[in-house]
Structures are given as C-alpha cells and as structure tokens.
Scaffold this motif. Structure first.
Motif, PDB file in Angstrom:
ATOM      1  N   ARG A 140       0.961  -1.085   0.031  1.00 20.68           N
ATOM      2  CA  ARG A 140       0.034  -0.171   0.022  1.00 20.68           C
ATOM      3  C   ARG A 140       0.839   1.365   0.009  1.00 20.68           C
ATOM      4  N   GLN A 141       1.838   1.227   1.066  1.00 20.68           N
ATOM      5  CA  GLN A 141       2.883   2.464   0.866  1.00 20.68           C
ATOM      6  C   GLN A 141       3.345   2.563  -0.397  1.00 20.68           C
ATOM      7  N   ALA A 142       3.919   1.408  -0.928  1.00 22.45           N
ATOM      8  CA  ALA A 142       4.424   1.510  -2.586  1.00 22.45           C
ATOM      9  C   ALA A 142       3.486   2.335  -3.483  1.00 22.45           C
ATOM     10  N   LEU A 143       2.249   1.571  -3.417  1.00 22.13           N
ATOM     11  CA  LEU A 143       1.414   2.323  -4.347  1.00 22.13           C
ATOM     12  C   LEU A 143       1.122   3.867  -4.095  1.00 22.13           C
ATOM     13  N   ASP A 144       1.209   4.097  -2.899  1.00 20.04           N
ATOM     14  CA  ASP A 144       0.976   5.500  -2.486  1.00 20.04           C
ATOM     15  C   ASP A 144       1.989   6.522  -2.817  1.00 20.04           C
ATOM     16  N   ARG A 145       3.329   5.765  -3.026  1.00 24.17           N
ATOM     17  CA  ARG A 145       4.342   6.500  -3.177  1.00 24.17           C
ATOM     18  C   ARG A 145       4.401   6.951  -4.890  1.00 24.17           C
ATOM     19  N   TYR A 146       3.980   5.670  -5.573  1.00 22.44           N
ATOM     20  CA  TYR A 146       3.963   5.772  -7.002  1.00 22.44           C
ATOM     21  C   TYR A 146       2.868   6.953  -7.340  1.00 22.44           C
ATOM     22  N   ALA A 147       1.521   6.771  -6.655  1.00 26.04           N
ATOM     23  CA  ALA A 147       0.699   7.595  -7.176  1.00 26.04           C
ATOM     24  C   ALA A 147       1.014   9.367  -6.880  1.00 26.04           C
ATOM     25  N   GLY A 148       1.784   9.514  -5.791  1.00 27.59           N
ATOM     26  CA  GLY A 148       2.186  10.740  -5.769  1.00 27.59           C
ATOM     27  C   GLY A 148       0.991  11.430  -5.320  1.00 27.59           C
ATOM     28  N   ASP A 149       0.969  12.844  -5.591  1.00 29.66           N
ATOM     29  CA  ASP A 149      -0.203  13.880  -4.948  1.00 29.66           C
ATOM     30  C   ASP A 149      -1.543  13.411  -5.418  1.00 29.66           C
ATOM     31  N   ALA A 150      -1.826  12.466  -6.289  1.00 30.26           N
ATOM     32  CA  ALA A 150      -3.335  12.070  -6.493  1.00 30.26           C
ATOM     33  C   ALA A 150      -3.541  11.348  -5.328  1.00 30.26           C
ATOM     34  N   VAL A 151      -2.766  10.471  -4.472  1.00 35.89           N
ATOM     35  CA  VAL A 151      -3.067   9.961  -3.251  1.00 35.89           C
ATOM     36  C   VAL A 151      -2.710  10.820  -2.041  1.00 35.89           C
ATOM     37  N   ALA A 152      -1.558  11.472  -2.355  1.00 33.53           N
ATOM     38  CA  ALA A 152      -1.303  12.190  -0.997  1.00 33.53           C
ATOM     39  C   ALA A 152      -2.193  13.217  -0.579  1.00 33.53           C
ATOM     40  N   ALA A 377      -3.482   2.325  -9.257  1.00 30.68           N
ATOM     41  CA  ALA A 377      -3.288   0.754  -9.177  1.00 30.68           C
ATOM     42  C   ALA A 377      -3.126   0.186 -10.780  1.00 30.68           C
ATOM     43  N   THR A 378      -3.942   0.681 -11.397  1.00 29.74           N
ATOM     44  CA  THR A 378      -4.283   0.475 -12.781  1.00 29.74           C
ATOM     45  C   THR A 378      -3.087   0.780 -13.427  1.00 29.74           C
ATOM     46  N   ARG A 379      -2.604   1.934 -13.259  1.00 31.61           N
ATOM     47  CA  ARG A 379      -1.446   2.495 -14.139  1.00 31.61           C
ATOM     48  C   ARG A 379      -0.083   1.723 -13.595  1.00 31.61           C
ATOM     49  N   PHE A 380      -0.130   1.660 -12.147  1.00 33.18           N
ATOM     50  CA  PHE A 380       1.062   0.926 -11.618  1.00 33.18           C
ATOM     51  C   PHE A 380       1.129  -0.579 -12.235  1.00 33.18           C
ATOM     52  N   ALA A 381       0.055  -1.194 -12.121  1.00 29.36           N
ATOM     53  CA  ALA A 381       0.222  -2.616 -12.702  1.00 29.36           C
ATOM     54  C   ALA A 381       0.388  -2.630 -14.106  1.00 29.36           C
ATOM     55  N   SER A 382      -0.098  -1.802 -15.016  1.00 32.52           N
ATOM     56  CA  SER A 382       0.352  -1.622 -16.024  1.00 32.52           C
ATOM     57  C   SER A 382       1.660  -1.648 -16.470  1.00 32.52           C
ATOM     58  N   ALA A 383       2.249  -0.630 -15.700  1.00 32.44           N
ATOM     59  CA  ALA A 383       3.948  -0.312 -15.876  1.00 32.44           C
ATOM     60  C   ALA A 383       4.587  -1.608 -15.286  1.00 32.44           C
ATOM     61  N   VAL A 384       4.226  -2.119 -14.531  1.00 29.44           N
ATOM     62  CA  VAL A 384       4.854  -3.329 -13.941  1.00 29.44           C
ATOM     63  C   VAL A 384       4.890  -4.315 -14.796  1.00 29.44           C
ATOM     64  N   THR A 385       3.552  -4.391 -15.497  1.00 27.32           N
ATOM     65  CA  THR A 385       3.539  -5.838 -16.501  1.00 27.32           C
ATOM     66  C   THR A 385       4.322  -5.581 -17.918  1.00 27.32           C
ATOM     67  N   GLU A 386       4.553  -4.275 -18.103  1.00 26.48           N
ATOM     68  CA  GLU A 386       5.259  -3.859 -19.359  1.00 26.48           C
ATOM     69  C   GLU A 386       6.689  -3.940 -19.058  1.00 26.48           C
TER      70      GLU A 386
END
Length: 577
Positions: A140-152, A377-386
């Motif tokens: 969860r912390q990793a996802l929040d860090r990736y999301a940036g201000d959108a979650v912060a 999460a959608t963007r993060f999962a897509s980037a990791v899959t790529e």
C-alpha cells in the motif's frame, strides 16, 4: 567515494561513472561494503562493528557532482556548506567507540542532514526492499508513493479527519465512562461553593479582623496607656499643679523668643522648639481621640471572634495557604470547573454530533482515497506488466487488488462495517498471473524465486521512473535470475542508465556485461591480514572477471569466449538502443 578502514576494505577509491556501473566480486570479498559506504554517506546507521579491526575509525568520503540549483545543493548551502567546483564533498567518520561525525561542504553538520540530502540524491533498492514489498502494508505504501499527489492530497485530508475523530471519540468516552466520578466531583464543588457563599468572605478580611480582635482584647490597657501619655503631654485636669511636656516646651520657647534678636542661632533653635510644641499638641489631641473612640464593648469582641472562627473553618477546608484570599481563589476555580462539569450533557451532545459528522466525512474521504488508489493501481500494474515483458516474462500479468477492509466493530458505511485506519480503509495486494490461464495470486505465493526477483525488479524500475533522483543503487535485486532472464535484466538496467546514474551490485555476468563500467571488489591475504580493494576493470581484465563469474575460474577457454560474446552482444544492444 574513498573508503578507509571499513570492514575488509583497508583503503579503496570507488569511481562511479555516469551511466551503468556494475560492482562484482567473489562472495565475501566486500561488495556489500560498497553499498554500506554509500549508506553511511546517506545518513545510515553507524555501527562500530563496521570499523576494521585495529583501526580507530572508519572514514567514507564522497564527491557528488550536482547543479548549483539542485535541491540537495540548496539544502546544503542552508547548512553552511559550499560547492567545490560544481561538486558537494561529504564525509562520514565512525569511531570504534561508536561516535559518528559528518561533514558537508567543509562544514560539520548533524548526521540527520545527510538523510535529508539523500532523499534528493539516491534511491536505494535492495533485497530488503523486496522482502518488505511482500507485506500488504508495504505494498500500500508503495502504491501511494507511485501515485504521488493523486493519493497524497486526499490522504492528508483523511488523516486530519481521522485524528480529529479519534480525539473526539476519546473525549466522549472519557465523559461518559467517568460520568459518576464527574457527578461526585460536581457535588463536592457545589457543597464547597455553597458553604463559602453562606459566609460571604471578603478579601483581606481575616487580616483586618485579627488586628481588631487584638485591639479589643486589650482595650483596657490600651485606654490606660493612652490617657497616661496624654496627661504627660498635655497635663492632667485633676492635677492643675502638675507639670506636662507642653508646658515645659512652651516655657523653653518663650525663653528663647525674648533674646532671639540678639543671636540668629538662638532664633533658629526657638523656631525648632516652636515646631516641637505644635507636634506635641497634635499627638496629645490624637491620644485624646484614641481614648475616646476605643471600643471596649465585649459584645463586639464576641462578634469578631465568631466571624474569625467562621473564616478559619473555610481556610482550613479551601485555603491552601490558610488565608481568605486563597479561599476566594479556590471558589473562582471551583465555579469554573463546576460550570464545565454541569455542561457535560451539552458537551456530550456536541461531541456526539461532531463524531457523527466526522464519520460521514471520513467515509467520503476514505472512498475518495480508495478511488485514487484504484486509478493509480491500474497504471502501476500496467507499468510493472510492461517491465516484465522486458524481463523475459512476456505473458505475465500483474494486477493490484485494492479493497476496503471490513470490521464487525467498524463504522457502518453504506451498510458495510468498514475498518478505518490511519492510512484509510484499504488493503492493497500485488497479484501475479505468470502465464495465460493462471489465476492471479499474491506474489509471495504465485511466483518462483526467479520470477519473484524479476517482479520486484520491475516494481523497482517503475519506482525509479517516478523518483526524481539522479542516482539509483540496486543491491543484488537479480538474485535467483539466470539465463535469458538475466540478459533481459541487464538490458533493462542499461536502458534505465541512459537517463540516470545506475549502480548495481550483482553476481550475474549477463548483467555485468551491460555495464558501462565494471568495478571488481577483490580480497587479498598476505598470511596475516585480509584486505579488499576496488579495481576498475577494462579490456582483458574485464573478460577474465566475467569468465570467473561464468565458470568459477577465469582461465576457462569456453568461459572466455562466452564472456567476449556477452560483452559484444551488450555493446551491440547499446548501439541499437
């Protein structure tokens, strides 16, 4: 960096070039010390056990090139440091006794400053980070860090409402659970205030009454003394022949007045005697008035003593200093406290209303936070899959499950009891489907060792793409990877190094071959002392090290051919990229 007396390293200089630097060496040679050294420069914990045996202290010095307007440079200048020809000089000393010192730009600074600078300089990714990412909370912390201000941004609003709700709940619970105690306290206060109000004390009254009681208790002796003094000054009417002070002073004044014209000195004395006569007359008059006004009424004395007894009873109970003024101060505080206690019902209603409002607000904020995490999460999962497709896992698919946690004792939201926590109501879990048809499973259960390393590396690379830092350190994140997958790992790191400085501690020749520079950490033993040094490998030396990594010894003909082939393929790949 220059490393001295750290672990097995006696004295070594490590030049980390732009692009991709690979650090290799046999197990136990001291590769970890290179990572540890960088960690010390970044404000890591100073362990005296790291100091080389026989040395007084370990010293790590680093020269970091940066722009004058870089955040780290500006923060260093705030601390009094100066750039040296476009570079920031940092040093860290760890004594064998455990003391630690830090210097930045020629200035002694707190070690904490190094950690602040590190946030803008280097992102470290290692096996510890991999293991941590297996835990849902870290995911969860990793996802929040990736999301940036959108979650912060929504997380900050949620955190503020959550903390206020907790404070309101604690206060509400205290008032309701301690209602009996508070009612008892209110009764005691009310009794005390009523008792004080019945007496109606006045500030300073006890002091005045004590003086009056003393005077009334000795009225007869005081009156006799005043009369005797008056007679001595002004004469006794019952004794016309008696001599008094006023008569004597008046005679002295007349004697001098008759001759004052003959000597100014006697004239001055005559004036002073005249003033003395006036003063004696005034005192005599006051003594006469005092004797006439003195109240020797025993009824008044009884009334004074009764009043003093009532005040004494109050001061014993409520006057911490034994005075009426202290009693009045207690009454003032007690009245304020009673007002607060009597307002419990009103306060309970206010807190209950605020709690209900905060719960409603929290549910909205939690949902906004969940929505932001789902989108990220959608963007993060897509980037990791790529990234996995670039790491020889073309058919793997990563998804991230974001769901709100339910708690039977939680707050009911839309008919569901939701468990709110400091970071929201969400559980985040990274899922992997390694091949088509395979159901997504948590990465800790659904991936082999090699797959797990590549998934974690993909996650780290995605992070690296979102981290605004110029240098990335990967510490053996390729563990468990081999063959074609290892080549793809090296290729991916080389690609990342085109936009940032990348340092990789690795045991894989396929990864090291893609490096722009390869450093060998080598251990030597002269029979009594073991030490390690760091060497830049070029040409034949690099081929020999890759051969050793491939076959276990550097003189294998087939291994040398394979090493040369790896280097050639890596150069060709780099030229195409």
């Amino acid at each position: 960096m220059r490393i001295r007396s750290l672990g097995v390293i006696d004295d070594a200089v490590v030049e980390l070039s732009p692009g991709f630097t690979a650090v290799t060496g046999e197990t136990g040679a001291g590769k970890t010390m290179v990572v540890t050294s960088l960690g010390l420069l970044l404000g890591g914990r100073a362990d005296p056990a790291l100091v080389r045996i026989g040395a007084k202290a370990a010293v790590v010095e680093g020269r970091i090139v940066m722009r004058p307007d870089a955040p780290a440079a500006l923060r260093a200048e705030e601390a009094g440091a100066e750039l040296d020809d476009g570079a920031l000089l940092i040093s860290r000393t760890v004594s064998a006794e455990g003391r630690s010192r830090a210097h930045v730009g020629g200035r002694s600074v707190p070690v904490g400053l190094l950690g602040e600078l590190a946030d803008d300089l280097v992102a470290v990714h290692g096996q510890t980070d991999q293991q941590g990412l297996l835990r849902p909370a870290r995911q969860r912390q990793a996802l929040d860090r990736y999301a940036g201000d959108a979650v912060a941004v929504p997380l900050e609003k949620y955190g503020s409402a959550y903390r206020r709700l907790r404070a309101v709940a604690v206060e509400l619970e205290e008032i309701t659970t301690r209602a009996r105690e508070r009612a008892q306290e209110a009764d005691l206060l009310r009794f005390g205030l009523d008792e004080i109000a019945a007496v109606e004390p006045v500030a300073g009254e006890d002091v005045e009454l004590a003086a009056e009681a003393e005077r009334l208790g000795h009225a007869e002796s005081l009156s006799s003394a005043a009369q005797l003094a008056h007679a001595a000054l002004a004469g006794n009417p019952e004794d016309p022949e008696g001599i008094d002070a006023n008569t004597l002073v008046a005679g002295a004044h007349r004697a001098l007045e008759s001759v004052r014209s003959h000597d100014p000195a006697l004239g001055a004395l005559a004036e002073r005697i005249g003033e003395l006569g006036i003063l004696l007359a005034d005192v005599a008059g006051e003594l006469a008035g005092y004797a006439d006004d003195l109240d020797a009424d025993p009824l008044r004395l009884a009334a004074v003593e009764e009043r003093r007894a009532a005040l004494t009873q109050l001061t014993r109970k409520y006057g911490s200093e034994g005075t009426v003024d202290a009693v009045l101060e207690w009454a003032e505080r007690g009245a304020a406290r009673l007002l607060e206690l009597d307002g419990d019902d009103e306060r309970i209603a206010e807190l209950t209303a605020e709690r209900d409002g905060l719960r409603s607000e929290l549910s909205s904020l939690a949902q906004a936070l969940t929505d932001a995490r789902v989108e990220a999460a959608t963007r993060f999962a897509s980037a990791v899959t790529e990234e996995l497709a670039s790491l020889a896992m073309p058919h793997a698919r990563v998804t991230i499950d974001v769901r709100q946690t339910e708690d039977p004792e939680g707050v009911d939201v839309d008919g569901r009891p939701v468990a709110y926590g400091p970071s929201g109501a969400d559980e985040v879990e990274l899922l992997l489907a390694p091949h088509p048809g395979a159901p997504p499973r948590p990465i800790a259960k659904g991936a082999s060792g090699g797959e797990l390393s590549r998934v974690m590396l993909a996650v780290e690379v995605v992070f690296a793409g979102s981290d605004p830092v110029p240098t990335y350190l990967f510490d053996e994140v390729d563990a468990g990877v081999g063959g074609k997958a290892a080549v793809e790992v090296g290729r991916r790191l080389a690609k990342l190094a085109k936009s940032a400085q990348v340092v990789v501690v690795t045991h894989l020749p396929q990864v090291a071959a893609f490096a722009d520079r390869q450093l060998l950490v080598e251990k030597t033993n002269d029979g009594s002392v073991t030490r390690s040094g760091v060497t830049v490998l070029e040409g034949e030396d690099r081929v020999r090290e890759l051969s050793r990594m491939l076959a276990g010894h550097e003189d294998s003909v087939s291994a040398r051919a394979h090493a040369e082939e790896l280097l050639a393929a890596a150069r060709a790949d780099s030229a195409r990229g």
